[in-house]
Design a protein around this motif. Structure first.
Motif, PDB file in Angstrom:
ATOM      1  N   THR A  84       0.890  -1.173   0.046  1.00 34.43           N
ATOM      2  CA  THR A  84      -0.091  -0.087   0.135  1.00 34.43           C
ATOM      3  C   THR A  84       0.826   1.245   0.003  1.00 34.43           C
ATOM      4  N   ARG A  85       2.025   1.176  -0.221  1.00 35.84           N
ATOM      5  CA  ARG A  85       3.050   2.424  -0.068  1.00 35.84           C
ATOM      6  C   ARG A  85       4.372   2.222  -0.852  1.00 35.84           C
ATOM      7  N   VAL A  86       4.776   3.323  -1.158  1.00 31.49           N
ATOM      8  CA  VAL A  86       5.895   3.287  -1.769  1.00 31.49           C
ATOM      9  C   VAL A  86       7.074   4.256  -0.908  1.00 31.49           C
ATOM     10  N   PHE A  87       8.375   3.862  -0.766  1.00 29.69           N
ATOM     11  CA  PHE A  87       9.088   4.912  -0.004  1.00 29.69           C
ATOM     12  C   PHE A  87      10.037   5.696  -0.521  1.00 29.69           C
ATOM     13  N   VAL A  88      10.068   6.876  -0.450  1.00 29.72           N
ATOM     14  CA  VAL A  88      10.844   7.870  -1.253  1.00 29.72           C
ATOM     15  C   VAL A  88      12.012   8.199  -0.312  1.00 29.72           C
ATOM     16  N   GLY A  89      13.281   8.087  -0.986  1.00 28.28           N
ATOM     17  CA  GLY A  89      14.437   8.293  -0.330  1.00 28.28           C
ATOM     18  C   GLY A  89      14.725   7.753   1.040  1.00 28.28           C
ATOM     19  N   ASN A  90      14.833   8.441   2.169  1.00 25.02           N
ATOM     20  CA  ASN A  90      15.112   7.884   3.493  1.00 25.02           C
ATOM     21  C   ASN A  90      13.765   7.287   4.318  1.00 25.02           C
ATOM     22  N   GLU A  91      12.563   7.428   3.409  1.00 25.78           N
ATOM     23  CA  GLU A  91      11.681   6.734   4.146  1.00 25.78           C
ATOM     24  C   GLU A  91      11.805   5.290   4.249  1.00 25.78           C
ATOM     25  N   LEU A  92      12.735   4.855   3.439  1.00 32.13           N
ATOM     26  CA  LEU A  92      12.776   3.349   3.477  1.00 32.13           C
ATOM     27  C   LEU A  92      13.315   2.801   4.920  1.00 32.13           C
ATOM     28  N   ASP A  93      13.729   3.715   5.622  1.00 31.74           N
ATOM     29  CA  ASP A  93      13.987   3.330   7.033  1.00 31.74           C
ATOM     30  C   ASP A  93      12.729   2.989   8.104  1.00 31.74           C
ATOM     31  N   GLU A  94      11.742   3.304   7.328  1.00 30.96           N
ATOM     32  CA  GLU A  94      10.545   3.032   8.021  1.00 30.96           C
ATOM     33  C   GLU A  94       9.837   1.509   7.831  1.00 30.96           C
ATOM     34  N   CYS A  95      10.384   1.098   6.598  1.00 32.20           N
ATOM     35  CA  CYS A  95      10.217  -0.225   6.194  1.00 32.20           C
ATOM     36  C   CYS A  95      10.661  -1.178   7.121  1.00 32.20           C
ATOM     37  N   LYS A  96       9.924  -2.179   7.705  1.00 36.53           N
ATOM     38  CA  LYS A  96      10.388  -3.138   8.498  1.00 36.53           C
ATOM     39  C   LYS A  96      11.035  -4.561   7.852  1.00 36.53           C
ATOM     40  N   ASP A  97      10.859  -4.765   6.580  1.00 40.08           N
ATOM     41  CA  ASP A  97      11.667  -5.732   5.667  1.00 40.08           C
ATOM     42  C   ASP A  97      12.196  -5.386   4.632  1.00 40.08           C
ATOM     43  N   LEU A  98      13.641  -5.391   4.702  1.00 37.38           N
ATOM     44  CA  LEU A  98      14.480  -4.773   3.341  1.00 37.38           C
ATOM     45  C   LEU A  98      14.680  -5.829   2.385  1.00 37.38           C
ATOM     46  N   SER A  99      13.938  -7.066   2.513  1.00 35.97           N
ATOM     47  CA  SER A  99      14.475  -7.936   1.486  1.00 35.97           C
ATOM     48  C   SER A  99      13.620  -7.811   0.321  1.00 35.97           C
ATOM     49  N   GLY A 100      14.131  -8.313  -0.657  1.00 38.45           N
ATOM     50  CA  GLY A 100      13.360  -8.222  -2.117  1.00 38.45           C
ATOM     51  C   GLY A 100      12.953  -6.792  -2.412  1.00 38.45           C
ATOM     52  N   LEU A 101      13.479  -5.690  -2.385  1.00 36.74           N
ATOM     53  CA  LEU A 101      13.313  -4.364  -2.798  1.00 36.74           C
ATOM     54  C   LEU A 101      13.105  -4.351  -4.255  1.00 36.74           C
ATOM     55  N   TYR A 102      12.172  -3.436  -4.506  1.00 34.09           N
ATOM     56  CA  TYR A 102      12.340  -2.930  -5.904  1.00 34.09           C
ATOM     57  C   TYR A 102      12.451  -1.667  -6.319  1.00 34.09           C
ATOM     58  N   TYR A 103      13.347  -1.338  -7.015  1.00 38.45           N
ATOM     59  CA  TYR A 103      14.046   0.125  -6.991  1.00 38.45           C
ATOM     60  C   TYR A 103      13.636   0.868  -8.276  1.00 38.45           C
ATOM     61  N   GLN A 104      13.184   1.909  -8.350  1.00 35.76           N
ATOM     62  CA  GLN A 104      12.970   3.072  -9.313  1.00 35.76           C
ATOM     63  C   GLN A 104      14.185   4.042  -9.257  1.00 35.76           C
ATOM     64  N   LEU A 105      14.947   4.225 -10.054  1.00 34.88           N
ATOM     65  CA  LEU A 105      16.201   5.204 -10.219  1.00 34.88           C
ATOM     66  C   LEU A 105      15.959   6.194 -11.058  1.00 34.88           C
ATOM     67  N   PRO A 106      16.153   7.420 -10.767  1.00 33.32           N
ATOM     68  CA  PRO A 106      16.114   8.607 -11.565  1.00 33.32           C
ATOM     69  C   PRO A 106      17.231   8.516 -12.531  1.00 33.32           C
ATOM     70  N   PHE A 107      18.346   8.091 -12.194  1.00 32.23           N
ATOM     71  CA  PHE A 107      19.577   8.037 -13.153  1.00 32.23           C
ATOM     72  C   PHE A 107      19.559   6.795 -13.708  1.00 32.23           C
ATOM     73  N   GLN A 108      20.031   6.928 -15.189  1.00 33.82           N
ATOM     74  CA  GLN A 108      20.369   5.785 -15.910  1.00 33.82           C
ATOM     75  C   GLN A 108      21.702   5.744 -16.551  1.00 33.82           C
ATOM     76  N   LYS A 109      22.588   4.898 -16.257  1.00 37.68           N
ATOM     77  CA  LYS A 109      23.845   5.065 -16.789  1.00 37.68           C
ATOM     78  C   LYS A 109      24.604   6.315 -16.202  1.00 37.68           C
ATOM     79  N   GLY A 110      24.290   6.771 -15.386  1.00 38.01           N
ATOM     80  CA  GLY A 110      25.045   7.953 -14.703  1.00 38.01           C
ATOM     81  C   GLY A 110      24.277   9.366 -14.950  1.00 38.01           C
ATOM     82  N   TYR A 111      23.323   9.322 -15.786  1.00 43.10           N
ATOM     83  CA  TYR A 111      22.871  10.511 -16.279  1.00 43.10           C
ATOM     84  C   TYR A 111      21.273  10.729 -15.834  1.00 43.10           C
ATOM     85  N   LEU A 112      20.913  11.957 -15.438  1.00 40.90           N
ATOM     86  CA  LEU A 112      19.435  12.047 -14.788  1.00 40.90           C
ATOM     87  C   LEU A 112      18.314  12.066 -15.981  1.00 40.90           C
ATOM     88  N   LEU A 113      17.624  10.891 -16.029  1.00 41.32           N
ATOM     89  CA  LEU A 113      16.675  11.172 -17.118  1.00 41.32           C
ATOM     90  C   LEU A 113      15.260  10.770 -16.705  1.00 41.32           C
TER      91      LEU A 113
END
Length: 446
Positions: A41-70
């Motif tokens: 029911t929730r996505v974690f933005v930045g350090n909101e990830l500290d509020e997640c109780k189980d950090l296994s099997g995370l799925y990341y969405q990254l603003p950068f691709q191959k080092g460039y902000l896209l």
């Protein structure tokens, strides 16, 4: 233009380092939007990830691709999260900002960054500068060298790639930038593949394995000797005292987090020779686990590490080990140096500045100095320098620049008024074309 109302944002692909000049250290925020498989029911933005109780099997969405902000949709969510504490104190229109970019950047990417900072957030002034340039500024001020006499080589090992660049009198030497497409992301992926092949499937555990890399890996002073010692141990060949010492140093257990008693894994050294032999067997055999009778089995879930601890950061020096057709970071520095005037080269080798999170590995500076010393003439001075945490060098350099009593920041910043008059092309001041009066500002800090 006062430096006291300045925010410094080191916009890295892995972490955003952010803080005001009144702070002594930056706040590090994960630069991603994360979804946990156990929290639907929730996505974690930045350090909101500290509020997640189980950090296994995370799925990341990254603003950068191959080092460039896209992906600005994701990046804006992270920046909103990062800037909220400062926006609550005072409007962002009263702040000026120093933000970092890659040494080699695309114009559309840079213009999009300027547009967001000026038009979306409304900062009153923006200075967009390469992270390596700010690291050079940090070195000049920490050493107390006059800007007119300062020269250095900067090695910036980041998340997506590494850069080697030469700076002289406060500006980039034209044609001196070398890029190596190996960074922290490549190292983490390599470690995931090695562990998954030999022991436990961890290809979906990017967060945990990144922590394992940071906690367990280090740079070997003699990788070939370590590899030979582990190979002989795997074959049960007799070992001399030096080889035994190498194996003892490499063999360890990494206790995985259980998210009940501890949220982060930790390294546990192995005491007995039998346990060390067990680790060697796990590291060199193609099957999953090799258990020997009579050994104590701990209740925690563990990974048994050996040569992976040094083979992972070794990719920074020898990317060809993983099939990457690139030169290593030491070779990149030497290649940069070869393009400089011969009579000035000793000035640069006396100050090799380390920056970026991938320089944090234990033994990195010593190994780099050893490789450079072997490649340079004997009469060349050599100094590998790191003024504090390598990951914070760019941020600290921006802070030093903002606190400079002579207003040196004005030479690099563009005001919102100028941006509105001339548009995006004015938002970048070419560091090669700055007048000497700007580059020769006093380097003394208050």
């Amino acid at each position: 233009m006062s430096g006291k109302d300045t925010l410094i944002i080191d916009l890295g692909a892995g972490y955003v380092k952010i803080g005001s000049v009144s702070e002594s250290e930056p706040r590090q925020v994960i630069n991603s939007v994360t979804k946990a498989k156990h929290v639907k029911t929730r996505v974690f933005v930045g350090n909101e990830l500290d509020e997640c109780k189980d950090l296994s099997g995370l799925y990341y969405q990254l603003p950068f691709q191959k080092g460039y902000l896209l992906n600005w949709e994701l990046q804006k969510q992270v920046l909103d999260h990062c800037l909220k504490p400062y926006a609550d104190k005072r409007p962002l229109s009263e702040w000026q900002v120093i933000v970092t970019e890659p040494c080699i950047n695309f114009s559309p990417v840079a213009e999009a960054l300027d547009e967001v900072l000026f038009e979306e957030y409304g900062f009153k002034a923006v200075a967009r500068l390469p992270a390596a340039f700010l690291a050079a500024q940090r070195d000049q001020r920490q050493r107390g060298v006059s800007p007119a006499d300062h020269a250095c080589l900067v090695l910036d090992c980041g998340y997506s790639f590494s850069h080697a660049a030469a700076y002289r009198r406060g500006r980039l030497v034209p044609g001196s930038v070398r890029r190596v497409n190996v960074g922290g992301k490549v190292l983490t992926n390599y470690l995931k593949e090695a562990i998954s092949y030999r022991q436990l499937m961890v290809m979906d555990e990017t967060h945990v394995m990144n922590q394992c890399k940071e906690d367990a890996c280090f740079v070997s002073g003699n990788f070939d000797a370590d590899l030979a010692a582990m190979s002989r141990a795997a074959q049960r060949s007799p070992l001399d005292s030096e080889a035994q010492e190498r194996c003892q140093k490499l063999c360890c257990e990494y206790v995985l987090p259980d998210y009940a008693q501890h949220r982060r894994g930790f390294v546990r050294q192995l005491g007995s020779q039998k346990q060390q032999q067990q680790v060697v067997a796990c590291c060199f055999c193609s099957f999953l686990f090799v258990w020997e009778r009579g050994l104590p089995i701990h209740q925690e879930q563990t990974l048994r590490l050996g040569i992976e601890r040094v083979a992972t950061p070794e990719l920074l020096f020898r990317p060809s080990d993983a099939g990457i057709p690139e030169m290593g970071v030491a070779e990149a520095l030497c290649d940069t140096l070869s393009g400089l005037p011969p009579h000035e080269q000793p000035l640069y080798t006396d100050a090799v500045v380390l920056a970026g999170g991938s320089c944090r590995f234990a033994g990195f500076a010593n190994r780099l100095e050893t490789e450079l010393r072997a490649s340079l003439p004997d009469d060349f001075p050599l100094g590998v320098r790191c003024h504090g945490d390598p990951a914070a060098q760019a941020w600290l350099g921006g802070r030093d620049l903002a606190l400079s009593p002579d207003g040196a920041l004005e030479c690099y910043a563009v005001s919102r008024k100028d941006y509105r008059i001339t548009g995006p092309p004015c938002a970048t001041k070419d560091l090669l074309s700055l007048p000497d009066a700007c580059r020769g500002k006093s380097a003394e800090l208050p």
